[in-house]
Design a protein around this motif. Structure first.
Motif, PDB file in Angstrom:
ATOM      1  N   ASN A 131       3.130   2.454  -8.728  1.00  0.00           N
ATOM      2  CA  ASN A 131       2.787   2.250 -10.136  1.00  0.00           C
ATOM      3  C   ASN A 131       2.308   0.836 -10.415  1.00  0.00           C
ATOM      4  O   ASN A 131       1.429   0.624 -11.260  1.00  0.00           O
ATOM      5  CB  ASN A 131       3.988   2.587 -11.024  1.00  0.00           C
ATOM      6  CG  ASN A 131       4.140   4.080 -11.247  1.00  0.00           C
ATOM      7  OD1 ASN A 131       3.152   4.799 -11.348  1.00  0.00           O
ATOM      8  ND2 ASN A 131       5.366   4.556 -11.301  1.00  0.00           N
ATOM      9  N   ASN A 132       2.854  -0.142  -9.737  1.00  0.00           N
ATOM     10  CA  ASN A 132       2.369  -1.519  -9.912  1.00  0.00           C
ATOM     11  C   ASN A 132       0.923  -1.654  -9.434  1.00  0.00           C
ATOM     12  O   ASN A 132       0.105  -2.345 -10.062  1.00  0.00           O
ATOM     13  CB  ASN A 132       3.269  -2.496  -9.159  1.00  0.00           C
ATOM     14  CG  ASN A 132       4.590  -2.722  -9.870  1.00  0.00           C
ATOM     15  OD1 ASN A 132       4.693  -2.536 -11.087  1.00  0.00           O
ATOM     16  ND2 ASN A 132       5.608  -3.112  -9.116  1.00  0.00           N
ATOM     17  N   PHE A 133       0.621  -0.996  -8.316  1.00  0.00           N
ATOM     18  CA  PHE A 133      -0.757  -1.018  -7.816  1.00  0.00           C
ATOM     19  C   PHE A 133      -1.699  -0.347  -8.818  1.00  0.00           C
ATOM     20  O   PHE A 133      -2.794  -0.852  -9.090  1.00  0.00           O
ATOM     21  CB  PHE A 133      -0.818  -0.308  -6.464  1.00  0.00           C
ATOM     22  CG  PHE A 133      -2.207  -0.131  -5.926  1.00  0.00           C
ATOM     23  CD1 PHE A 133      -2.848  -1.174  -5.271  1.00  0.00           C
ATOM     24  CD2 PHE A 133      -2.889   1.080  -6.083  1.00  0.00           C
ATOM     25  CE1 PHE A 133      -4.137  -1.013  -4.773  1.00  0.00           C
ATOM     26  CE2 PHE A 133      -4.162   1.245  -5.591  1.00  0.00           C
ATOM     27  CZ  PHE A 133      -4.792   0.193  -4.934  1.00  0.00           C
ATOM     28  N   MET A 134      -1.270   0.787  -9.370  1.00  0.00           N
ATOM     29  CA  MET A 134      -2.119   1.492 -10.329  1.00  0.00           C
ATOM     30  C   MET A 134      -2.275   0.699 -11.624  1.00  0.00           C
ATOM     31  O   MET A 134      -3.340   0.716 -12.254  1.00  0.00           O
ATOM     32  CB  MET A 134      -1.536   2.880 -10.603  1.00  0.00           C
ATOM     33  CG  MET A 134      -1.505   3.781  -9.373  1.00  0.00           C
ATOM     34  SD  MET A 134      -0.834   5.432  -9.687  1.00  0.00           S
ATOM     35  CE  MET A 134      -2.139   6.128 -10.695  1.00  0.00           C
ATOM     36  N   ASP A 174      -2.314  -2.576 -11.820  1.00  0.00           N
ATOM     37  CA  ASP A 174      -3.216  -3.697 -11.536  1.00  0.00           C
ATOM     38  C   ASP A 174      -4.678  -3.294 -11.635  1.00  0.00           C
ATOM     39  O   ASP A 174      -5.542  -4.127 -11.952  1.00  0.00           O
ATOM     40  CB  ASP A 174      -2.923  -4.250 -10.134  1.00  0.00           C
ATOM     41  CG  ASP A 174      -1.568  -4.939 -10.056  1.00  0.00           C
ATOM     42  OD1 ASP A 174      -1.039  -5.320 -11.130  1.00  0.00           O
ATOM     43  OD2 ASP A 174      -1.028  -5.066  -8.941  1.00  0.00           O
ATOM     44  N   TYR A 175      -4.972  -2.031 -11.371  1.00  0.00           N
ATOM     45  CA  TYR A 175      -6.358  -1.563 -11.417  1.00  0.00           C
ATOM     46  C   TYR A 175      -6.609  -0.631 -12.610  1.00  0.00           C
ATOM     47  O   TYR A 175      -7.596   0.105 -12.617  1.00  0.00           O
ATOM     48  CB  TYR A 175      -6.702  -0.832 -10.111  1.00  0.00           C
ATOM     49  CG  TYR A 175      -6.789  -1.765  -8.919  1.00  0.00           C
ATOM     50  CD1 TYR A 175      -7.972  -2.417  -8.610  1.00  0.00           C
ATOM     51  CD2 TYR A 175      -5.659  -2.019  -8.127  1.00  0.00           C
ATOM     52  CE1 TYR A 175      -8.049  -3.283  -7.520  1.00  0.00           C
ATOM     53  CE2 TYR A 175      -5.734  -2.887  -7.036  1.00  0.00           C
ATOM     54  CZ  TYR A 175      -6.926  -3.508  -6.747  1.00  0.00           C
ATOM     55  OH  TYR A 175      -7.002  -4.366  -5.672  1.00  0.00           O
TER      56      TYR A 175
END
Length: 329
Positions: free
Chosen positions: A167-170, A172-173
């Motif tokens: 979720n953190n990766f998603m 960020d983008y």
């Protein structure tokens, strides 16, 4: 013939050696066999003692399924109630039906997804030409098996939680987020994924061993006949694995109503009883914690009997198709 030779011949005839009529071998009694294999027997004794002490003797405790069991007065003094404890099954107790439904769904998912995965992994590993790459991939796939369920659940929460890596990766983008941890609708798929990640690699050991026993001349003969890799897989490889696949499937059916107590009890509070209650956790929470010992023992007994019937039926079906199964009838 000299007198000495005659005496030897007479003494030999006077003590006949018992022989098996069919093989001609010397008959060995069970005492002789025990003395001959005494080292193996001594090595096996701790395992046999453990099996009897922790598996077979506790079966006598199933008698509390027919009693109004009270731990403070013991099994013998508890009142006999017959089949009254089985009312939760016969009358369709909602909590029991919920646990049964969740267990069946998770079992079907694991049979359809988790069971074929080691076969596919073994076929992929067997197709690798480099032994070094194969050993590295095997080591990576085997490693999760040695992790406890506490660590596995923590890893999945760290990866898939609301503040996890995915979720953190998603975020960020600007891709939004996905709700997996804590979402009751995702629980069954999550449990299946955890079992797949943890045990699929370890289970490939059996299939790799079975693949190693297939005669290479069968592949050479099929190649001479013009069979490609797909036809070799269908007509040579899979028939070579068929006996092992049937054996493991029969054993899996016998354990079909047990879907991992430790794995699910660690996550039950997060997802709620409606989504995460299975028969094993039902027995634990309803029996040990709530004090309904008799009804929980009845559920456990019925679960064991269903598993036994599934094994016997699947083994009989395997015999009809010409396979050995787990035992010869």
């Amino acid at each position: 013939m000299t007198r000495f030779a005659q005496a030897v011949a007479e003494s030999t005839r006077s003590v006949p050696v018992p022989r098996r009529p069919d093989t001609g071998r010397t008959r060995v009694t069970w005492r002789q066999r025990l003395g001959r294999d005494r080292v193996l027997v001594l090595v096996a004794l701790p395992g046999i003692a453990s099996l009897v002490l922790f598996h077979y003797l506790p079966l006598l405790g199933n008698v509390i399924a027919f009693k109004d069991y009270v731990p403070y007065i013991g099994i013998l003094e508890s009142e006999w109630v017959g089949l009254a404890n089985f009312a939760v099954i016969v009358n369709g107790d909602p909590l029991f039906l919920n646990a049964l439904g969740n267990t069946v769904i998770i079992t079907l998912l694991q049979v359809l997804v988790v069971f074929p995965a080691p076969i596919a992994l073994a076929l992929l590993l067997n197709s690798l030409m480099s032994e070094r790459i194969k050993r590295v991939v095997q080591s990576v796939l085997y490693l999760p098996h040695f992790l406890s369920w506490v660590i596995v659940v923590a890893i999945f929460q760290y990866m898939l939680g609301d503040a996890g890596l995915l979720n953190n990766f998603m975020r960020d983008y600007d891709l939004g987020t996905v709700s997996i941890i804590g979402n009751p609708e995702a629980f069954k798929a999550l449990v299946t994924g955890q079992v797949l990640w943890k045990d699929a690699g370890w289970a490939t050991i059996l299939f790799l061993a079975a693949l190693a026993r297939i005669d290479n001349t069968l592949y050479e003969a099929s190649a001479v006949d013009g069979a490609g890799r797909a036809r070799q897989l269908w007509h040579v490889t899979l028939p070579g694995l068929r006996s092992l696949i049937i054996l493991l499937l029969i054993l899996r059916l016998g354990d079909s109503l047990s879907v991992g107590f430790e794995q699910i009890v660690l996550q039950r509070e997060t997802y709620g009883a409606d989504a995460a209650e299975v028969l094993d956790t039902y027995v634990y929470y309803n029996g040990i914690l709530a004090g309904e010992w008799g009804s929980s023992a009845a559920v456990g007994m019925v679960k064991g009997l269903v598993g036994l019937l599934l094994v016997l039926g699947a083994n009989k079906l395997a015999h009809r198709f010409g396979e050995r199964g787990i035992y010869q009838s």
